[in-house]
Write an enzyme that holds these catalytic residues in place. Structure first.
Site, PDB file in Angstrom:
ATOM      1  N   ASN A  66       2.830   2.750   2.851  1.00  0.00           N
ATOM      2  CA  ASN A  66       1.607   3.139   2.525  1.00  0.00           C
ATOM      3  C   ASN A  66       0.411   1.740   3.120  1.00  0.00           C
ATOM      4  O   ASN A  66       1.143   0.545   3.015  1.00  0.00           O
ATOM      5  CB  ASN A  66       1.681   2.130   0.934  1.00  0.00           C
ATOM      6  CG  ASN A  66       0.087   2.749  -0.284  1.00  0.00           C
ATOM      7  OD1 ASN A  66      -0.617   2.732   0.381  1.00  0.00           O
ATOM      8  ND2 ASN A  66       0.546   2.786  -1.147  1.00  0.00           N
ATOM      9  N   SER A 105       1.577  -1.563  -3.138  1.00  0.00           N
ATOM     10  CA  SER A 105       1.763  -2.719  -3.697  1.00  0.00           C
ATOM     11  C   SER A 105       2.994  -3.539  -3.879  1.00  0.00           C
ATOM     12  O   SER A 105       3.972  -2.897  -3.563  1.00  0.00           O
ATOM     13  CB  SER A 105       2.196  -1.924  -5.512  1.00  0.00           C
ATOM     14  OG  SER A 105       0.815  -1.169  -6.275  1.00  0.00           O
ATOM     15  N   SER A 141       6.750   4.804  -2.953  1.00  0.00           N
ATOM     16  CA  SER A 141       5.390   4.275  -1.958  1.00  0.00           C
ATOM     17  C   SER A 141       4.440   5.366  -2.035  1.00  0.00           C
ATOM     18  O   SER A 141       5.137   6.615  -1.404  1.00  0.00           O
ATOM     19  CB  SER A 141       6.544   3.173  -1.396  1.00  0.00           C
ATOM     20  OG  SER A 141       4.854   3.587  -0.881  1.00  0.00           O
ATOM     21  N   GLY A 142       3.085   5.297  -2.301  1.00  0.00           N
ATOM     22  CA  GLY A 142       1.862   5.739  -1.716  1.00  0.00           C
ATOM     23  C   GLY A 142       1.768   7.700  -2.201  1.00  0.00           C
ATOM     24  O   GLY A 142       0.919   8.070  -2.124  1.00  0.00           O
ATOM     25  N   GLY A 161       6.740   1.683  -6.097  1.00  0.00           N
ATOM     26  CA  GLY A 161       7.808   2.846  -5.670  1.00  0.00           C
ATOM     27  C   GLY A 161       8.819   3.202  -5.265  1.00  0.00           C
ATOM     28  O   GLY A 161       8.764   2.711  -4.392  1.00  0.00           O
ATOM     29  N   GLU A 174      11.103   2.499  -2.315  1.00  0.00           N
ATOM     30  CA  GLU A 174      10.938   3.644  -0.505  1.00  0.00           C
ATOM     31  C   GLU A 174      12.202   3.370   0.322  1.00  0.00           C
ATOM     32  O   GLU A 174      13.476   2.260  -0.015  1.00  0.00           O
ATOM     33  CB  GLU A 174      10.207   2.224  -0.566  1.00  0.00           C
ATOM     34  CG  GLU A 174      10.580   0.726  -0.650  1.00  0.00           C
ATOM     35  CD  GLU A 174       9.596  -0.270  -0.797  1.00  0.00           C
ATOM     36  OE1 GLU A 174       8.179  -0.017  -0.235  1.00  0.00           O
ATOM     37  OE2 GLU A 174       9.036  -1.561  -0.549  1.00  0.00           O
TER      38      GLU A 174
HETATM   39  P1  ATP Z   1       3.082   1.681  -3.516  1.00  0.00           P
HETATM   40  O1  ATP Z   1       4.007   2.428  -4.564  1.00  0.00           O
HETATM   41  O2  ATP Z   1       3.231   1.440  -2.340  1.00  0.00           O
HETATM   42  O3  ATP Z   1       2.241   1.218  -4.387  1.00  0.00           O
HETATM   43  P2  ATP Z   1       0.980   4.083  -4.495  1.00  0.00           P
HETATM   44  O4  ATP Z   1       1.673   5.020  -5.316  1.00  0.00           O
HETATM   45  O5  ATP Z   1       0.512   2.495  -5.798  1.00  0.00           O
HETATM   46  O6  ATP Z   1       2.096   3.255  -3.718  1.00  0.00           O
HETATM   47  P3  ATP Z   1      -1.246   4.334  -4.447  1.00  0.00           P
HETATM   48  O7  ATP Z   1      -1.703   3.028  -3.266  1.00  0.00           O
HETATM   49  O8  ATP Z   1      -1.975   4.009  -5.356  1.00  0.00           O
HETATM   50  O9  ATP Z   1       0.212   4.719  -4.532  1.00  0.00           O
HETATM   51  O10 ATP Z   1      -2.339   4.910  -2.823  1.00  0.00           O
HETATM   52  C1  ATP Z   1      -1.659   5.170  -1.412  1.00  0.00           C
HETATM   53  C2  ATP Z   1      -3.177   5.681  -1.190  1.00  0.00           C
HETATM   54  O11 ATP Z   1      -3.387   7.768  -1.034  1.00  0.00           O
HETATM   55  C3  ATP Z   1      -4.656   5.531  -1.210  1.00  0.00           C
HETATM   56  O12 ATP Z   1      -4.670   4.177  -1.347  1.00  0.00           O
HETATM   57  C4  ATP Z   1      -5.343   6.595  -1.363  1.00  0.00           C
HETATM   58  O13 ATP Z   1      -5.815   6.055   0.285  1.00  0.00           O
HETATM   59  C5  ATP Z   1      -4.747   6.979  -1.385  1.00  0.00           C
HETATM   60  N1  ATP Z   1      -5.062   8.156  -2.192  1.00  0.00           N
HETATM   61  C6  ATP Z   1      -4.267   7.700  -3.618  1.00  0.00           C
HETATM   62  N2  ATP Z   1      -4.497   8.893  -5.011  1.00  0.00           N
HETATM   63  C7  ATP Z   1      -5.712   9.510  -4.835  1.00  0.00           C
HETATM   64  C8  ATP Z   1      -6.381  10.019  -5.332  1.00  0.00           C
HETATM   65  N3  ATP Z   1      -6.142  10.243  -6.484  1.00  0.00           N
HETATM   66  N4  ATP Z   1      -7.981  10.854  -4.578  1.00  0.00           N
HETATM   67  C9  ATP Z   1      -7.691   9.855  -3.788  1.00  0.00           C
HETATM   68  N5  ATP Z   1      -7.380   8.902  -3.176  1.00  0.00           N
HETATM   69  C10 ATP Z   1      -5.743   8.451  -3.291  1.00  0.00           C
HETATM   70 MG    MG Z   2       0.565   0.607  -6.540  1.00  0.00          MG
END
Ligand code: ATP
Ligand code: MG
Length: 693
Positions: free
Chosen positions: A157, A161, A107-108, A385, A387
């Site tokens: 995060n 999601s 996650s994140g 992801g 967690e």
């Molecule tokens: P989860 O499993 O909780 O959904 P996730 O893996 O989908 O987590 P994201 O929401 O894609 O995580 O990323 C978390 C935060 O990290 C984003 O809101 C953003 O602020 C930052 N981030 C992620 N990837 C990038 C990137 N390529 N460039 C800039 N910031 C990023």
């Molecule tokens: Mg996500």
């Protein structure tokens, strides 16, 4: 020479396969870290893309960058998510087959961002016409809508999601994006009625309250104050600095109209969101007999009745009494206050969960392509992801189980099948050992013996079973499993004590302690029958659709939540197995969500459990590309006068003749029983280039 050495020292190696001299974990980490500090967040392991979340906006996602990556061979430019997207697209075009991109990480780590970048790349780079532009806009704008309804701030995060998403993008012969389809997986509905400290409900509630236009709020009977709503304040963090609910609201409104929601749909949708907030504010009091009564809720009842189009009396009865089946007549039994609160929350969760499914279907309708010509697809998988929180419940159990399954798929498709293929093809091969998490998947899902089966068994004993009897049962039945730790065995296995009421699983990604409280309830997900009946009387078209009168009544037990989830994951695995896989492995550099911070211990742990070192070892020793002799010969035979136009011998001999003509060096390829194996994509690119000339 010296200058280039310094540059290399500074920016590291862009493909781990080329990392010399050793494939040690420290060298791997050093390289990742070096690149991270130069804002180079992407690195390859062959065709797998490793991405480290920069936690800051980088100027690498724009039209200019997309143009640079479009149509260029994978390894000719610095690693980028666009390069991967482009490579998948071109492979699909040339081989006319289906692909999927599995984006994983905790996650994140950046999965959702990565999936958005890929979608944007296709939206910009694919051929466009007026018709295709419509599809493109809808594909793109489905994201803010689904994120508003399905994402929320968690401790890990700010935009986490809370549902799984698999999206197919369909392409026609010319490579135009002509349609799409979304499958959603198990939304974390419990968040609607409860949030842990420091977390929020789904974004849409705050967007509506903060950003909704004055007359809309007036029409919905809402106040512009999140603090007013009991369902929005439990986490005590309605405001988040990284989130602008007002501007997000505008985006969602715009997106809804582009996706062709008509004004009535939109009105009904917001009426539902507002109803959930009103429902949460309903308080029950005990009457003289100790039963739940609804005094002093006139305001909430008025708005609920108006927005859902259900008479107040009907609502009132539905919220305070339970219908019991008697032989000939209907008997109503009044709820206690606790019971009424439970039924109210169950109703709020059901309304929200079903509306979310309606939303996904509605988006799908707008993405349907009716043209029957053959299409190919690229699937994007972005799921919640792995967690671990201080307290982990049924939701984390489902999410982490899902991550186990995806890791298992990765293992099967890469480490296992790759090595088995070398063996089958008779290619000399030194096996690379790896941890296979199948043992944990089995622990969770095995028929009759796994955790899911045991949980379902307890759910079949209403009135007798409790969360604690479930715990006793699993302690008794699987206490000896090496990846399962009970309260009694905690000290011996993990040397850490465990509270009574907890059990611990040693997941592939680390150990997680689960608190059993609520497991049975959440797995049963009971909605009283009269709750459903009340909703069926609604004049709100979406609610009517979500609670159809044809829905079978609960004479037969519906499948439990976790069993439905398990089946949907089996379905997902089947969808994925029929396509060619590509991988993005996302890494979270620190727990503080800060830019510029690379926490060695945290990253090392992820590199380990994501199986990146093993993947690298297999890749380094193995072959990046392989094709059946027949297919290879068919494609490249025009390059050699002996094989063109017709080769008389076997396909393998033809290929041998062809590559001799092309001047392949001995260590660049191997001939297997049915396939040619090529060590590095560069060799193949050279062949492709010769082909293009
Ligand atoms: P989860 O499993 O909780 O959904 P996730 O893996 O989908 O987590 P994201 O929401 O894609 O995580 O990323 C978390 C935060 O990290 C984003 O809101 C953003 O602020 C930052 N981030 C992620 N990837 C990038 C990137 N390529 N460039 C800039 N910031 C990023
Ligand atoms: Mg996500």
């Amino acid at each position: 020479m010296e200058a280039s050495l310094t540059a290399r020292d500074r920016v590291g190696i862009q493909d781990f396969v080329l990392l010399d001299p050793y494939t040690s974990e420290s060298a791997f980490l050093d390289n990742l870290k070096k690149r991270f500090h130069e804002n180079l967040i992407y690195t390859y392991i062959g065709t797998l893309l490793v991405s480290v979340n920069p936690y800051k906006a980088l100027d690498i996602y724009n039209k200019k960058q997309m143009d640079i990556y479009m149509g260029v061979n994978f390894f000719e430019l610095p690693p980028h998510i666009y390069a991967l997207a482009d490579n998948v697209f071109r492979t699909m075009q040339s081989e006319f087959n289906n692909h999927f991109i599995l984006i994983s990480g905790e996650s994140g780590a950046g999965k959702t961002e990565a999936s958005k970048k890929i979608l944007q790349f296709y939206a910009v780079s694919c051929p466009s016409t007026k018709l295709l532009n419509n599809v493109r806009d809808r594909l793109l704008l489905s994201n803010p809508v689904l994120e508003a309804f399905g994402n929320a701030k968690t401790l890990k995060n700010d935009n986490s999601s809370r549902f799984g998403k698999y999206m197919d993008i369909q392409f026609d012969h010319q490579g135009g994006a002509v349609g799409g389809h979304i499958l959603s997986y198990l939304l974390e509905k419990s968040r609607v009625v409860h949030q842990n400290h420091g977390e929020r409900n789904f974004h849409i509630f705050y967007q509506l309250v903060e950003g909704g236009e004055e007359d809309l709020l007036r029409w919905l009977g809402l106040e512009r104050n999140c603090q007013h709503y009991s369902y929005l304040v439990q986490g005590d963090c309605a405001k988040v600095t990284s989130i602008n609910d007002k501007s997000d609201w505008k985006m969602v409104r715009k997106a809804l109209s582009v996706i062709e929601f008509n004004e009535i749909d939109i009105e009904h949708l917001f009426a539902i969101i507002a109803s959930v907030l009103h429902l949460g504010n309903i308080k029950f009091e005990a009457d003289v007999r100790g039963y739940a009564s609804l005094n002093n809720n006139n305001r909430e009842m008025h708005w609920l009745s108006k927005l859902l189009g259900i008479p107040t009396q009907v609502l009132q009865q539905g919220l305070t009494q339970r219908k019991i089946e008697a032989k000939t007549e209907e008997v109503f039994s009044p709820f206690s206050v606790d019971h009424a609160v439970y039924a109210r929350d169950a109703l709020a969760k059901a309304i929200y969960g079903r509306t979310f499914n309606w939303l996904v279907n509605k988006i799908n309708e707008s993405l349907v392509n009716t043209d029957s010509s053959r299409k190919t697809v690229i699937g994007l998988l972005d799921i919640y992801g792995f967690e671990v929180f201080n307290v982990n419940s049924f939701e984390q159990f489902c999410i982490n189980y899902c991550n186990e399954k995806l890791q298992q798929l990765f293992i099967q498709l890469t480490l296992k099948s790759e090595q088995e293929e070398y063996e089958m093809e008779g290619i000399e091969w030194e096996p690379v050992p790896f941890f296979n998490n199948k043992i944990i998947c089995d622990l969770v899902e095995e028929k009759h013996r796994g955790l899911i089966a045991l949980l379902d068994e307890e759910c079949l004993r209403p009135g007798e079973a409790t969360d604690l009897t479930f715990l006793e049962k699993i302690e008794e039945k699987i206490g000896g499993h090496p990846h399962f730790v009970t309260h009694k065995l905690a000290d011996q296995k993990t040397r850490k004590t465990l509270e009574r009421g907890d059990f611990r699983l040693l997941h592939y990604a680390g150990e997680v302690t689960y608190c059993v409280v609520g497991f049975l309830d959440k797995n049963n997900d009971l909605l009283y029958r009269n709750g459903k009946e009340v909703m069926r009387q609604s004049k709100n078209a979406i609610i009517k659709h979500c609670f159809p009168s044809t829905e079978p009544d609960s004479k037969r037990r519906p499948e439990t939540v976790v069993t439905q989830f398990k089946s949907s994951l089996v379905g997902l695995t089947e969808i994925l197995m029929s396509k060619e896989p590509w991988y993005v492995r996302c890494i979270k550099p620190n727990e503080a969500k800060q830019s510029g911070r690379f926490d060695d211990v945290l990253v090392r742990h992820q590199v380990k459990y994501l199986g990146l070192m093993e993947h690298l070892r297999v890749r380094r020793a193995g072959f990046a590309y392989r094709r059946k002799y027949e297919i290879f010969l068919q494609r490249y035979k025009p390059l050699c006068p002996d094989t063109w136009p017709n080769w008389k011998g076997t396909a393998a001999e033809g290929v041998r003749c062809l590559i001799k003509h092309m001047g392949y060096k001995r260590d660049e390829y191997k001939m297997g029983r049915t396939k040619i194996f090529i060590r590095h994509p560069r060799t193949l690119f050279a062949t492709e280039d010769a082909f293009q000339v």
